[in-house]
Design a protein around this motif. Structure first.
Motif, PDB file in Angstrom:
ATOM      1  N   LEU A  17       3.452  42.113  82.394  1.00  0.00           N
ATOM      2  CA  LEU A  17       4.137  42.629  81.205  1.00  0.00           C
ATOM      3  C   LEU A  17       3.222  43.522  80.379  1.00  0.00           C
ATOM      4  CD1 LEU A  17       6.068  39.417  80.083  1.00  0.00           C
ATOM      5  CD2 LEU A  17       7.085  41.525  80.964  1.00  0.00           C
ATOM      6  N   THR A  18       1.957  43.128  80.280  1.00  0.00           N
ATOM      7  CA  THR A  18       1.003  43.934  79.520  1.00  0.00           C
ATOM      8  C   THR A  18       0.767  45.279  80.180  1.00  0.00           C
ATOM      9  OG1 THR A  18      -0.100  41.919  78.725  1.00  0.00           O
ATOM     10  CG2 THR A  18      -1.324  43.994  78.564  1.00  0.00           C
ATOM     11  N   LEU A  19       0.514  45.247  81.500  1.00  0.00           N
ATOM     12  CA  LEU A  19       0.276  46.502  82.219  1.00  0.00           C
ATOM     13  C   LEU A  19       1.507  47.406  82.186  1.00  0.00           C
ATOM     14  CD1 LEU A  19      -1.672  45.192  85.344  1.00  0.00           C
ATOM     15  CD2 LEU A  19      -2.596  46.478  83.405  1.00  0.00           C
ATOM     16  N   ALA A  20       2.683  46.806  82.386  1.00  0.00           N
ATOM     17  CA  ALA A  20       3.918  47.598  82.344  1.00  0.00           C
ATOM     18  C   ALA A  20       4.132  48.180  80.950  1.00  0.00           C
ATOM     19  CB  ALA A  20       5.108  46.735  82.745  1.00  0.00           C
ATOM     20  N   GLY A  21       3.855  47.381  79.912  1.00  0.00           N
ATOM     21  CA  GLY A  21       4.015  47.866  78.540  1.00  0.00           C
ATOM     22  C   GLY A  21       3.077  49.013  78.238  1.00  0.00           C
ATOM     23  N   VAL A  22       1.818  48.876  78.654  1.00  0.00           N
ATOM     24  CA  VAL A  22       0.852  49.958  78.429  1.00  0.00           C
ATOM     25  C   VAL A  22       1.264  51.208  79.205  1.00  0.00           C
ATOM     26  CG1 VAL A  22      -1.529  50.687  78.835  1.00  0.00           C
ATOM     27  CG2 VAL A  22      -1.064  48.408  77.911  1.00  0.00           C
ATOM     28  N   GLY A  23       1.673  51.006  80.449  1.00  0.00           N
ATOM     29  CA  GLY A  23       2.084  52.143  81.268  1.00  0.00           C
ATOM     30  C   GLY A  23       3.285  52.869  80.695  1.00  0.00           C
ATOM     31  N   LEU A  24       4.286  52.112  80.231  1.00  0.00           N
ATOM     32  CA  LEU A  24       5.476  52.738  79.649  1.00  0.00           C
ATOM     33  C   LEU A  24       5.147  53.442  78.337  1.00  0.00           C
ATOM     34  CD1 LEU A  24       8.137  49.971  80.389  1.00  0.00           C
ATOM     35  CD2 LEU A  24       7.974  52.232  81.431  1.00  0.00           C
ATOM     36  N   THR A  25       4.213  52.882  77.587  1.00  0.00           N
ATOM     37  CA  THR A  25       3.799  53.538  76.336  1.00  0.00           C
ATOM     38  C   THR A  25       3.125  54.876  76.624  1.00  0.00           C
ATOM     39  OG1 THR A  25       3.498  51.397  75.228  1.00  0.00           O
ATOM     40  CG2 THR A  25       2.382  53.307  74.272  1.00  0.00           C
ATOM     41  N   LEU A  26       2.227  54.884  77.597  1.00  0.00           N
ATOM     42  CA  LEU A  26       1.566  56.140  77.961  1.00  0.00           C
ATOM     43  C   LEU A  26       2.572  57.145  78.514  1.00  0.00           C
ATOM     44  CD1 LEU A  26      -1.708  54.771  79.608  1.00  0.00           C
ATOM     45  CD2 LEU A  26      -1.457  55.864  77.365  1.00  0.00           C
ATOM     46  N   THR A  27       3.553  56.639  79.252  1.00  0.00           N
ATOM     47  CA  THR A  27       4.602  57.522  79.776  1.00  0.00           C
ATOM     48  C   THR A  27       5.406  58.125  78.634  1.00  0.00           C
ATOM     49  OG1 THR A  27       4.765  56.224  81.810  1.00  0.00           O
ATOM     50  CG2 THR A  27       6.635  57.625  81.256  1.00  0.00           C
ATOM     51  N   TRP A  28       5.729  57.302  77.652  1.00  0.00           N
ATOM     52  CA  TRP A  28       6.463  57.794  76.468  1.00  0.00           C
ATOM     53  C   TRP A  28       5.659  58.877  75.752  1.00  0.00           C
ATOM     54  CZ3 TRP A  28       5.539  57.856  71.197  1.00  0.00           C
ATOM     55  CH2 TRP A  28       6.653  58.120  70.381  1.00  0.00           C
ATOM     56  N   LEU A  29       4.353  58.657  75.642  1.00  0.00           N
ATOM     57  CA  LEU A  29       3.504  59.660  75.002  1.00  0.00           C
ATOM     58  C   LEU A  29       3.497  60.958  75.799  1.00  0.00           C
ATOM     59  CD1 LEU A  29       0.461  57.440  73.931  1.00  0.00           C
ATOM     60  CD2 LEU A  29       2.213  58.442  72.441  1.00  0.00           C
ATOM     61  N   ALA A  30       3.503  60.829  77.129  1.00  0.00           N
ATOM     62  CA  ALA A  30       3.530  62.036  77.961  1.00  0.00           C
ATOM     63  C   ALA A  30       4.823  62.803  77.766  1.00  0.00           C
ATOM     64  CB  ALA A  30       3.368  61.639  79.430  1.00  0.00           C
ATOM     65  N   VAL A  31       5.942  62.082  77.746  1.00  0.00           N
ATOM     66  CA  VAL A  31       7.248  62.731  77.580  1.00  0.00           C
ATOM     67  C   VAL A  31       7.327  63.436  76.239  1.00  0.00           C
ATOM     68  CG1 VAL A  31       9.721  62.325  77.334  1.00  0.00           C
ATOM     69  CG2 VAL A  31       8.433  61.155  79.144  1.00  0.00           C
ATOM     70  N   HIS A  32       6.925  62.742  75.185  1.00  0.00           N
ATOM     71  CA  HIS A  32       7.047  63.310  73.839  1.00  0.00           C
ATOM     72  C   HIS A  32       5.878  64.218  73.477  1.00  0.00           C
ATOM     73  CE1 HIS A  32      10.640  61.028  72.614  1.00  0.00           C
ATOM     74  NE2 HIS A  32      10.165  60.084  73.414  1.00  0.00           N
TER      75      HIS A  32
END
Length: 408
Positions: A17-32
């Motif tokens: 959950l931690t790794l997925a959360g960090v990964g999705l956060t970085l992905t969100w930053l990339a998109v935005h």
């Protein structure tokens, strides 16, 4: 039989959950942040939406049935053939249940999607197979159902290989892990599911043929067949030949080096026949690479997608991946992981992983999870299926299917 989650299993879920959360956060930053990703739903290709349909209840019902059967130890008392049948039917119901969240269109949508939009060239296998099915006059719904039913044969094929290498107990415990994996979303109506079946069959035949009880012509015939199937798989995908490395490792681990000759010869036969028919595999690979460089590289950031593809892998494989990674050294099934890991690492390091890995890596996902039911130490007692991790993975699949519309 106790199936209560252990402290280690809870820790593995928290880690995932931690790794997925960090990964999705970085992905969100990339998109935005304006990174060139080519999709609105990174880490997957497609777009976000929220949809619940009449078929939404089927997938949860299948998940509950599989989890209950495993928790109550019902799979332990079944004959092996019945275990394989259960795994296939449950896996098929799970994949279809997820697809039907979008209604009947979930079983046909991928057939109307052209991979030309991804810019990646293909070997002739997928187009020929789809063309033959359409020339037979089959409607898309029948074709989609047929592709799904055939592709899900990967489940029993993988189980046979795992049982032969890791033992009966590990294979039975692996059933819920394999059946309810989140990547099942992309197995329905998928030509990549056919590739996964071919790759798994080649590995399974290599495992069966290299057992020490098989010698002479029987061993040669099975390992020749392993090469033949992997050679046919190469005509469907440029990446699946990496699974041949798993077969190579199996032969060396079992001290059967001469079997490489049979499998190598078998793999060459389909490739040479394709060359004779007008398709040169190596020229096709170079053409696909050139097409990729011209049409994809300028629009999808290699730097961002190298990391985002691993996030997609983490989510698609599910929390059981953590258990498999932790016990990698404890499983005699380690050769299965080698081919899958090398294929994925090569794809990422070469810059080819720029979206769509959730379906392109389908041939490799099952093997990444093999060690999830390995003993806690080499030669130790069998472990129970990690049902907490499996449950979390099933919930992940249902959430993804409800909020992401993918083109395949």
């Amino acid at each position: 039989m106790t199936t209560q989650p252990t402290r280690i299993e809870r820790r593995e879920l928290v880690t995932w959950l931690t790794l997925a959360g960090v990964g999705l956060t970085l992905t969100w930053l990339a998109v935005h942040g304006g990174a060139h990703l080519g999709t609105a739903s990174a880490p997957f290709l497609g777009h976000y939406r929220f949809h619940l349909g009449p078929g939404t209840l089927l997938a949860p019902a299948v998940a509950v049935a599989v989890l209950l059967a495993s928790a109550r130890g019902l799979l332990d008392g079944l004959r092996w053939g019945h275990v394989l049948g259960f795994g296939y039917v449950a896996g098929l119901a799970w994949a279809v249940g997820l697809a039907l969240v979008d209604g009947p269109g979930g079983l046909t949508r991928a057939l109307t999607f052209s991979d030309d939009s991804t810019g990646v060239g293909h070997p002739p296998g997928p187009l020929l197979l789809l063309g033959w099915l359409r020339e037979a006059g089959l409607p898309d719904l029948v074709i989609g159902t047929l592709l799904t039913a055939v592709g899900l044969l990967t489940v029993p094929v993988v189980l046979v290989a795992v049982r032969g290498s890791c033992g009966d107990a590990a294979a039975r415990a692996f059933v819920p892990v394999l059946v309810l994996a989140p990547y099942a979303i992309w197995t329905a109506v998928s030509l990549d599911g056919i590739v996964a079946l071919l790759g798994a069959t080649g590995v399974m035949l290599g495992e069966r043929g290299s057992k020490h009880v098989r010698t002479g012509w029987k061993a040669a015939g099975l390992t020749l067949s392993a090469g033949l199937v992997l050679g046919v798989a190469a005509l469907f995908s440029y990446s699946v030949p990496w699974l041949g490395l798993s077969v190579v490792c199996l032969y060396f681990a079992r001290r059967r080096p001469l079997l490489h000759l049979a499998s190598g010869l078998g793999a060459l036969i389909p490739v040479l026949l394709a060359t004779w028919a007008g398709f040169n595999w190596f020229d096709g690979l170079l053409t696909a690479q050139a097409d990729f460089a011209a049409r994809i590289e300028p629009h999808r950031s290699a730097l961002w997608w190298s990391g985002i593809s691993l996030v997609a892998l983490l989510i698609a494989a599910g929390p059981a991946l953590m258990a498999s990674v932790r016990k990698l050294r404890n499983t005699p099934g380690w050769p299965f992981l080698v081919g899958a890991l090398v294929a994925i690492l090569f794809s990422v390091l070469a810059g080819f992983a720029r979206g769509g890995v959730e379906h392109a890596w389908l041939p490799f996902f099952p093997w990444l999870l093999v060690a999830a039911t390995a003993p806690e130490r080499q030669g130790g007692p069998p472990v129970h299926p990690p049902l907490l991790l499996v449950t979390a993975g099933a919930l992940t699949a249902m959430v993804i299917e409800a909020v992401v519309a993918t083109p395949w």
